[in-house]
Write an enzyme that holds these catalytic residues in place. Structure first.
Site, mmCIF file in Angstrom:
data_model
loop_
_atom_site.group_PDB
_atom_site.id
_atom_site.type_symbol
_atom_site.label_atom_id
_atom_site.label_comp_id
_atom_site.label_asym_id
_atom_site.label_seq_id
_atom_site.Cartn_x
_atom_site.Cartn_y
_atom_site.Cartn_z
ATOM 1 N N SER A 143 1.151 -10.937 22.563
ATOM 2 C CA SER A 143 1.644 -10.726 24.025
ATOM 3 C C SER A 143 1.955 -9.408 24.544
ATOM 4 O O SER A 143 2.345 -8.465 23.418
ATOM 5 C CB SER A 143 2.994 -11.699 24.032
ATOM 6 O OG SER A 143 3.530 -11.495 25.254
ATOM 7 N N TYR A 156 11.679 -14.008 21.564
ATOM 8 C CA TYR A 156 10.390 -13.968 21.918
ATOM 9 C C TYR A 156 9.527 -12.773 21.603
ATOM 10 O O TYR A 156 8.631 -12.700 20.724
ATOM 11 C CB TYR A 156 9.916 -14.578 23.167
ATOM 12 C CG TYR A 156 8.774 -14.630 23.629
ATOM 13 C CD1 TYR A 156 7.777 -15.707 23.245
ATOM 14 C CD2 TYR A 156 7.739 -13.766 24.308
ATOM 15 C CE1 TYR A 156 6.402 -15.846 23.669
ATOM 16 C CE2 TYR A 156 6.559 -13.606 24.734
ATOM 17 C CZ TYR A 156 5.892 -14.905 24.356
ATOM 18 O OH TYR A 156 4.395 -14.859 24.408
HETATM 19 N N1 LIG Z 1 0.934 -17.501 29.430
HETATM 20 C C1 LIG Z 1 1.345 -16.339 29.361
HETATM 21 O O1 LIG Z 1 1.254 -15.582 30.111
HETATM 22 C C2 LIG Z 1 1.259 -15.587 27.948
HETATM 23 C C3 LIG Z 1 1.416 -14.250 27.738
HETATM 24 C C4 LIG Z 1 1.496 -13.867 26.707
HETATM 25 C C5 LIG Z 1 1.362 -14.577 25.407
HETATM 26 N N2 LIG Z 1 1.170 -15.915 25.533
HETATM 27 C C6 LIG Z 1 1.120 -16.564 24.318
HETATM 28 O O2 LIG Z 1 -0.174 -17.552 24.531
HETATM 29 C C7 LIG Z 1 0.094 -18.787 23.669
HETATM 30 C C8 LIG Z 1 -0.089 -19.893 24.404
HETATM 31 O O3 LIG Z 1 0.715 -19.995 25.449
HETATM 32 P P1 LIG Z 1 0.411 -20.733 26.811
HETATM 33 O O4 LIG Z 1 0.781 -19.724 27.829
HETATM 34 O O5 LIG Z 1 -1.037 -21.276 26.726
HETATM 35 O O6 LIG Z 1 1.544 -21.975 26.598
HETATM 36 P P2 LIG Z 1 1.425 -23.564 26.755
HETATM 37 O O7 LIG Z 1 2.884 -23.918 26.797
HETATM 38 O O8 LIG Z 1 0.546 -23.782 27.907
HETATM 39 O O9 LIG Z 1 0.674 -23.857 25.418
HETATM 40 C C9 LIG Z 1 1.065 -23.655 24.306
HETATM 41 C C10 LIG Z 1 0.666 -25.106 23.475
HETATM 42 O O10 LIG Z 1 1.053 -24.740 22.017
HETATM 43 C C11 LIG Z 1 1.623 -26.308 21.664
HETATM 44 N N3 LIG Z 1 2.549 -25.796 20.634
HETATM 45 C C12 LIG Z 1 3.743 -25.220 20.595
HETATM 46 N N4 LIG Z 1 4.340 -25.151 19.380
HETATM 47 C C13 LIG Z 1 3.594 -25.838 18.486
HETATM 48 C C14 LIG Z 1 3.891 -26.144 17.359
HETATM 49 N N5 LIG Z 1 4.827 -25.913 16.612
HETATM 50 N N6 LIG Z 1 2.791 -26.735 16.626
HETATM 51 C C15 LIG Z 1 1.640 -26.934 17.298
HETATM 52 N N7 LIG Z 1 1.432 -26.597 18.740
HETATM 53 C C16 LIG Z 1 2.465 -26.234 19.388
HETATM 54 C C17 LIG Z 1 2.179 -26.793 22.757
HETATM 55 O O11 LIG Z 1 2.364 -28.177 22.775
HETATM 56 C C18 LIG Z 1 1.046 -26.343 24.107
HETATM 57 O O12 LIG Z 1 0.146 -27.149 24.149
HETATM 58 C C19 LIG Z 1 1.632 -18.497 23.001
HETATM 59 O O13 LIG Z 1 1.351 -17.896 21.869
HETATM 60 C C20 LIG Z 1 2.097 -17.493 24.134
HETATM 61 O O14 LIG Z 1 3.189 -16.951 23.475
HETATM 62 C C21 LIG Z 1 1.208 -16.673 26.718
#
Ligand SMILES: NC(=O)c1ccc[n+]([C@@H]2O[C@H](COP(=O)([O-])OP(=O)(O)OC[C@H]3O[C@@H](n4cnc5c(N)ncnc54)[C@H](O)[C@@H]3O)[C@@H](O)[C@H]2O)c1
Length: 285
Positions: A143, A156
């Site tokens: 991230s 985080y």
């Molecule tokens: N969306 C953003 O802007 C952003 C920015 C930087 C980093 N990220 C990272 O991207 C990744 C995905 O995030 P996203 O934005 O798609 O979020 P999201 O919440 O849409 O998707 C995350 C998915 O991970 C699953 N999950 C969470 N904990 C879990 C666990 N313990 N075991 C199995 N599945 C689990 C959730 O059920 C969900 O389906 C994360 O690591 C997040 O930190 C996202």
């Protein structure tokens, strides 16, 4: 739909594939020929896997649970007989509480999922690659919060800094074996993660304004992150390992004390007032 077929004949594990970035990368890898082991703790993963183009299975598993990690590996190998690529992506945001008020349990919960969970996924990948002599590749979702600090995201951002350490260590270990480990570091991409994280400032509620301060002046899409993941897992990045590739509209390269997007766009009083209100009052937790 892409016309490329960089993953023909391969099998890819994608964690957090029921939503957001994981769902987009599972689709992208599938469109490019991979068969997918789609993992999520959310039961919607079973239907999500069915909707992917090509062969896929959905496995309900918690990435922070050792037995569940063994179970998704076993399910993938049982169904497809091989695993070549991993996108270790699942993660949570956790508490926005300011430092003096953060509960140790909340802090540890984020570490458990975002750090231990990614470690368990990497370990499973390397154990599998050792057993099968596979020169595989892994992409981890880091991230922008892994590079810099924010006042309200302590668990985080600590976890995402740690993810960078995992990537560096695993890449150095895997290099001589021909195993590559890289990360994508997304900026602002509207997904469920952000919808769940709405807070006074810094959550889903002001995402559009925050995205408008990046050099590209907009939020990213999950598909734009998936394109980077596919590149990192493909032979197009064959001489890259240990990299943390930013996909953030340029946010992480902005000089915040010169007029350059971020600087001056925020009304600091608006940000600071809710964050430090309890200091005005001298509140204790
Ligand atoms: N969306 C953003 O802007 C952003 C920015 C930087 C980093 N990220 C990272 O991207 C990744 C995905 O995030 P996203 O934005 O798609 O979020 P999201 O919440 O849409 O998707 C995350 C998915 O991970 C699953 N999950 C969470 N904990 C879990 C666990 N313990 N075991 C199995 N599945 C689990 C959730 O059920 C969900 O389906 C994360 O690591 C997040 O930190 C996202």
């Amino acid at each position: 739909m892409t016309s490329s077929n960089r993953f023909d004949g391969m099998v890819a594990v994608v964690t957090g594939a029921a939503s957001g970035l994981g769902a987009a990368s599972a689709r992208r890898l599938a469109e490019e020929g991979a068969r997918i082991v789609a993992v999520d703790r959310d039961e919607r993963i079973v239907d999500a896997a069915r909707d992917l183009p090509g062969e896929a299975i959905g496995v309900v598993a918690d990435i922070s649970d050792e037995a569940d990690v063994d179970a998704y590996m076993a399910a993938g190998l049982d169904r497809f007989g091989r695993i070549d690529r991993f996108h270790l992506n699942a993660g949570i945001f956790g508490s926005f509480a300011p430092l003096p008020d953060l509960a140790a349990d909340d802090f540890e919960h984020v570490m458990r999922v975002n750090v231990t969970g990614q470690f368990l996924g990497l370990r499973a990948a390397f154990r599998h690659f050792r057993r099968t002599r596979t020169r595989g590749a892994v992409a981890v979702t880091a991230s922008i919060a892994g590079h810099r600090g924010s006042a309200d995201l302590l668990p985080y951002q600590t976890s995402k800094h740690a993810v960078v350490g995992l990537v560096h260590g695993a890449a150095v270990y895997g290099g001589p074996l021909g195993i590559r480990v890289n990360a994508v570091a997304p900026g602002i991409v509207p997904t469920q993660l952000f919808a769940d994280a709405a807070s006074t400032t810094g959550g889903g509620n002001d995402m559009v304004q925050r995205a408008s301060t990046t050099p590209l002046r907009r939020a990213g899409s999950a598909d734009e992150i998936a394109g980077v993941v596919a590149f990192l897992l493909s032979d197009d990045s064959s001489y890259m390992t240990g990299e943390v590739v930013s996909a953030d509209g340029g946010a992480s390269i902005v000089n915040t004390v010169r007029p350059s997007g971020g600087a001056g766009t925020w009304d600091t009083d608006r940000v600071d007032a809710p964050l430090y209100a309890d200091w005005e009052r001298g509140d204790d937790a």
